[in-house]
Scaffold this motif. Structure first.
Motif, mmCIF file in Angstrom:
data_model
loop_
_atom_site.group_PDB
_atom_site.id
_atom_site.type_symbol
_atom_site.label_atom_id
_atom_site.label_comp_id
_atom_site.label_asym_id
_atom_site.label_seq_id
_atom_site.Cartn_x
_atom_site.Cartn_y
_atom_site.Cartn_z
ATOM 1 N N MET A 120 0.824 -1.211 0.000
ATOM 2 C CA MET A 120 0.000 0.000 0.000
ATOM 3 C C MET A 120 0.853 1.254 0.000
ATOM 4 N N ARG A 121 0.432 2.201 -0.775
ATOM 5 C CA ARG A 121 1.096 3.507 -0.853
ATOM 6 C C ARG A 121 0.862 4.273 0.447
ATOM 7 N N GLU A 122 1.936 4.799 1.056
ATOM 8 C CA GLU A 122 1.818 5.426 2.371
ATOM 9 C C GLU A 122 1.485 6.911 2.320
ATOM 10 N N ASP A 123 1.729 7.569 1.192
ATOM 11 C CA ASP A 123 1.571 9.023 1.139
ATOM 12 C C ASP A 123 0.211 9.462 0.627
ATOM 13 N N ARG A 162 -17.643 0.747 12.013
ATOM 14 C CA ARG A 162 -17.253 2.136 12.275
ATOM 15 C C ARG A 162 -16.810 2.853 11.008
ATOM 16 N N SER A 163 -16.715 2.118 9.903
ATOM 17 C CA SER A 163 -16.251 2.683 8.626
ATOM 18 C C SER A 163 -14.932 3.433 8.803
ATOM 19 N N ALA A 164 -14.006 2.800 9.531
ATOM 20 C CA ALA A 164 -12.695 3.414 9.740
ATOM 21 C C ALA A 164 -11.943 3.526 8.413
ATOM 22 N N ARG A 165 -11.290 4.660 8.241
ATOM 23 C CA ARG A 165 -10.462 4.879 7.049
ATOM 24 C C ARG A 165 -9.008 4.637 7.459
ATOM 25 N N LEU A 166 -8.469 3.515 7.060
ATOM 26 C CA LEU A 166 -7.141 3.111 7.510
ATOM 27 C C LEU A 166 -6.080 3.537 6.509
ATOM 28 N N THR A 167 -5.076 4.232 7.007
ATOM 29 C CA THR A 167 -3.924 4.572 6.184
ATOM 30 C C THR A 167 -3.054 3.329 6.002
ATOM 31 N N ALA A 168 -2.027 3.472 5.193
ATOM 32 C CA ALA A 168 -1.148 2.333 4.917
ATOM 33 C C ALA A 168 -0.519 1.788 6.188
ATOM 34 N N HIS A 169 0.024 2.659 7.032
ATOM 35 C CA HIS A 169 0.692 2.183 8.240
ATOM 36 C C HIS A 169 -0.313 1.607 9.241
ATOM 37 N N ILE A 176 -3.483 -5.998 7.665
ATOM 38 C CA ILE A 176 -4.306 -6.037 6.457
ATOM 39 C C ILE A 176 -3.422 -5.948 5.220
ATOM 40 N N VAL A 177 -2.330 -5.190 5.314
ATOM 41 C CA VAL A 177 -1.378 -5.107 4.210
ATOM 42 C C VAL A 177 -0.034 -5.644 4.681
ATOM 43 N N ASP A 178 0.782 -6.021 3.712
ATOM 44 C CA ASP A 178 2.060 -6.669 4.022
ATOM 45 C C ASP A 178 3.241 -5.717 4.002
#
Length: 231
Positions: A120-123, A162-169, A176-178
């Motif tokens: 996932m892109r972090e920026d 909760r429809s959380a919006r999760l960033t890459a980190h 969820i991401v590797d």
């Protein structure tokens, strides 16, 4: 729509253009046609597939403008095609890596997470299940998928209730991401490296596909019937 490019033993599936890559019958059919070539033809051993997208969005989910203008009797078309797309990914005889290069929302989030591995892109971008915020019913096969894909109850609760919006980190912390990377190019490069790494460990793609279906038996049961769905 989308392109499928071969780079050695790596296939790169790209959702093209600067739009939101919302799933309507045209885009879903285009994606399924691209995957059909991998499902029905021979390919190099130790192959892998990477999915990415151009622009700000990976995918913003179902095309609600199409839903609003299509007759209610046709609304099943995009869910049938999306189920078929998920079944295609579960059936692929090679490892799959998603490069989340922008927002991955609702059905787009599900598409990203159905891959074996995720970078996932972090920026820029987040993973987000928007149904609660949008007042839209969460369909059965979505719930089944997330129950099997995300065993952590708190993470699943935050995404779905909760429809959380999760960033890459944040997504990486919740497993969820590797991997995370900075910018589109670095994210795709990281995905290529990961794809080559895992592809080298696979000697029999058909056995990989069968194991994947066994990992997500209820999801497979819900989507496999739509495998033959076409526009």
């Amino acid at each position: 729509m989308c392109t499928l490019e071969k780079r050695g033993n790596i296939y790169l599936l790209t959702l093209t253009g600067s739009g939101e890559h919302r799933f309507n019958p045209s885009l879903l059919s285009s994606l399924r046609a691209a995957l059909s070539s991998l499902l029905s033809s021979s390919h190099p051993s130790n192959s892998a597939l990477i999915t990415c997208a151009e622009g700000k969005f990976f995918s913003n989910g179902f095309d609600q403008s199409w839903v609003r203008t299509a007759p209610p009797s046709e609304h099943h078309i995009i869910t049938d095609l999306h189920k078929g797309l998920i079944s295609d990914f579960l059936s692929l005889p090679m490892p799959t890596v998603c490069a989340i290069t922008g927002h991955a929302v609702a059905a787009g989030c599900m598409l990203a997470l159905v891959h074996d591995y995720v970078v996932m892109r972090e920026d820029r971008g987040f993973v987000y299940m928007s149904e609660l915020d949008a007042g839209i019913k969460l369909v059965k096969y979505f719930t089944v998928f997330f129950n099997e894909k995300i065993p952590d109850n708190q993470t699943r609760r935050d995404l779905l209730l909760r429809s959380a919006r999760l960033t890459a980190h944040e997504a990486m912390d919740r497993r969820i991401v590797d991997r995370v990377a900075h910018g589109i190019e670095d994210t795709i490069e990281e995905a290529v490296g990961l794809a080559e790494e895992v592809a080298a460990t696979v000697s029999d793609g058909s056995k990989l596909a069968e194991k994947r279906k066994l990992m997500f038996p209820e999801t497979w049961r819900h989507v496999s019937a739509a495998a033959g769905s076409k526009l």
